[in-house]
Write an enzyme that holds these catalytic residues in place. Structure first.
Site, PDB file in Angstrom:
ATOM      1  N   LYS A   1       0.837  -1.204   0.000  1.00 14.34           N
ATOM      2  CA  LYS A   1       0.000   0.000   0.000  1.00 14.34           C
ATOM      3  C   LYS A   1       0.869   1.250   0.000  1.00 14.34           C
ATOM      4  O   LYS A   1       0.606   2.199  -0.744  1.00 14.34           O
ATOM      5  CB  LYS A   1      -0.919  -0.003   1.233  1.00 14.34           C
ATOM      6  CG  LYS A   1      -2.055  -1.008   1.144  1.00 14.34           C
ATOM      7  CD  LYS A   1      -2.770  -1.191   2.470  1.00 14.34           C
ATOM      8  CE  LYS A   1      -3.832  -2.294   2.344  1.00 14.34           C
ATOM      9  NZ  LYS A   1      -4.455  -2.652   3.629  1.00 14.34           N
TER      10      LYS A   1
ATOM     11  N   GLN B   1      -4.846  -1.051   9.724  1.00 18.36           N
ATOM     12  CA  GLN B   1      -4.820  -2.405   9.177  1.00 18.36           C
ATOM     13  C   GLN B   1      -5.455  -3.379  10.164  1.00 18.36           C
ATOM     14  O   GLN B   1      -5.118  -3.396  11.347  1.00 18.36           O
ATOM     15  CB  GLN B   1      -3.366  -2.810   8.875  1.00 18.36           C
ATOM     16  CG  GLN B   1      -3.205  -4.166   8.213  1.00 18.36           C
ATOM     17  CD  GLN B   1      -3.796  -4.232   6.801  1.00 18.36           C
ATOM     18  OE1 GLN B   1      -3.808  -3.242   6.071  1.00 18.36           O
ATOM     19  NE2 GLN B   1      -4.290  -5.396   6.422  1.00 18.36           N
TER      20      GLN B   1
ATOM     21  N   ASP C   1     -11.294   3.214   4.270  1.00 23.86           N
ATOM     22  CA  ASP C   1     -11.767   1.834   4.174  1.00 23.86           C
ATOM     23  C   ASP C   1     -13.292   1.754   4.168  1.00 23.86           C
ATOM     24  O   ASP C   1     -13.850   0.680   3.911  1.00 23.86           O
ATOM     25  CB  ASP C   1     -11.278   1.038   5.401  1.00 23.86           C
ATOM     26  CG  ASP C   1      -9.971   0.303   5.143  1.00 23.86           C
ATOM     27  OD1 ASP C   1      -9.785  -0.189   4.026  1.00 23.86           O
ATOM     28  OD2 ASP C   1      -9.156   0.224   6.083  1.00 23.86           O
TER      29      ASP C   1
END
Ligand code: GUN
Length: 290
Positions: free
Chosen positions: A54, A98, A121
């Site tokens: 990422k 994460q 997200d």
């Protein structure tokens, strides 16, 4: 083998190229780069690989990447304090924590701290709710990438039977919402579903997101179905999906491979969502065509 292989890697590369062009336009207008902050707690090897990819993709697209790596022993309060600082940081447009967090930590509490405007997200209740009622939202990257691949192959999805296998907040539920918005007839199947093979066989579209290696077999599929395999399972050192690929490829009309299918799309959509969040924070109209 008859199925067309859906090349998510190539699609994601093209998308990342288009995003990079838009990033350059944003920088010219806003006089700063869009910024993505990634928080990784602990040493989970798969998460470390994801976070590294990422970060690299963010910089390659011309954006700023802020990585925060914390030991597994970090207290929940310290993680929440970090997220609060990132919420207030004007250089940060997007925040990704994460998952999974180390055991004992409350994922929900940490996610609830993220400013919905920076929730790249789409995991906050505000964004999940907006998606559910059909308002503009930041939408989870994996389902959004999966939908792009489906629309690229099938065009209008209206009236199609879609079976989503898996009901996670990260993939299954938002995937079902997106397919519903596209006027599919949506079934969410899961571990308690009876006659799963029969249910899956209804699908013109099958999205597999259960996290069980090669669970969905070729003879569970409707001939010609379009199959999106979100699973990433490590078996004997090899990555396999939730669909038995070789078997399924004899029956499906099109199928995503693992690796090289949905995975690269997730990262591309993370960049896209970061850019969308940056535009909104600057009061600029949302970039179209991404
Ligand atoms: N863990 C597995 N997939 C994801 C994702 O899309 N976002 C975050 N934050 N964590 C994940």
């Amino acid at each position: 083998m008859s199925a067309e292989i859906i090349d998510g890697k190539a699609f994601a590369e093209q998308l990342r190229g288009r995003i990079a062009e838009r990033v350059a336009q944003f920088v010219a207008q806003a006089k700063r780069k869009p910024g993505l902050a990634v928080v990784l707690v602990g040493e989970d090897p798969a998460s470390q690989v994801y976070v590294r990819s990422k970060g690299k993709a963010t910089v390659a697209a011309g954006m700023e990447s802020f990585e925060h790596r914390l030991p597994a022993t970090t207290g929940e309060d310290d993680i929440i304090a970090l997220v609060s600082r990132l919420n207030a940081d004007p250089k940060v447009d997007a925040i990704l924590v994460q998952l999974p967090l180390p055991s004992g930590m409350d994922d929900k509490k940490v996610i609830a701290t993220i400013d919905p405007a920076k929730d790249v997200d789409g995991f906050t209740i505000a964004n999940a709710g907006r998606l559910a009622v059909g308002e503009d939202a930041l939408v989870p990257c994996t389902p959004l990438g999966s939908l792009m691949l489906l629309k690229d192959r099938l065009g209008d999805l209206s009236g199609l039977e879609a079976v989503v296998v898996g009901r996670s907040n990260i993939v299954g539920k938002p995937m079902a919402q997106l397919l519903l918005q596209e006027n599919c007839t949506v079934t969410i199947a899961h571990s308690r579903t009876r006659n799963l093979a029969e249910v899956v066989r209804r699908g013109d579209i099958v999205v597999a997101a259960v996290g069980r290696a090669e669970m969905i077999r070729g003879d569970w599929l409707k001939p010609g179905a379009t199959v999106i395999d979100v699973g990433i399972n490590r078996v004997d050192g090899k990555l396999v999906g939730d669909v038995a690929f070789a078997d399924a490829a004899h029956v499906a009309g099109a199928i995503t491979p693992v690796p090289g299918g949905v995975g690269p799309m997730t990262i591309a959509l993370l960049l896209r969502n970061t850019l969308v969040a940056a535009h909104a924070r600057e009061g600029l109209p949302a970039p179209v065509g991404l």
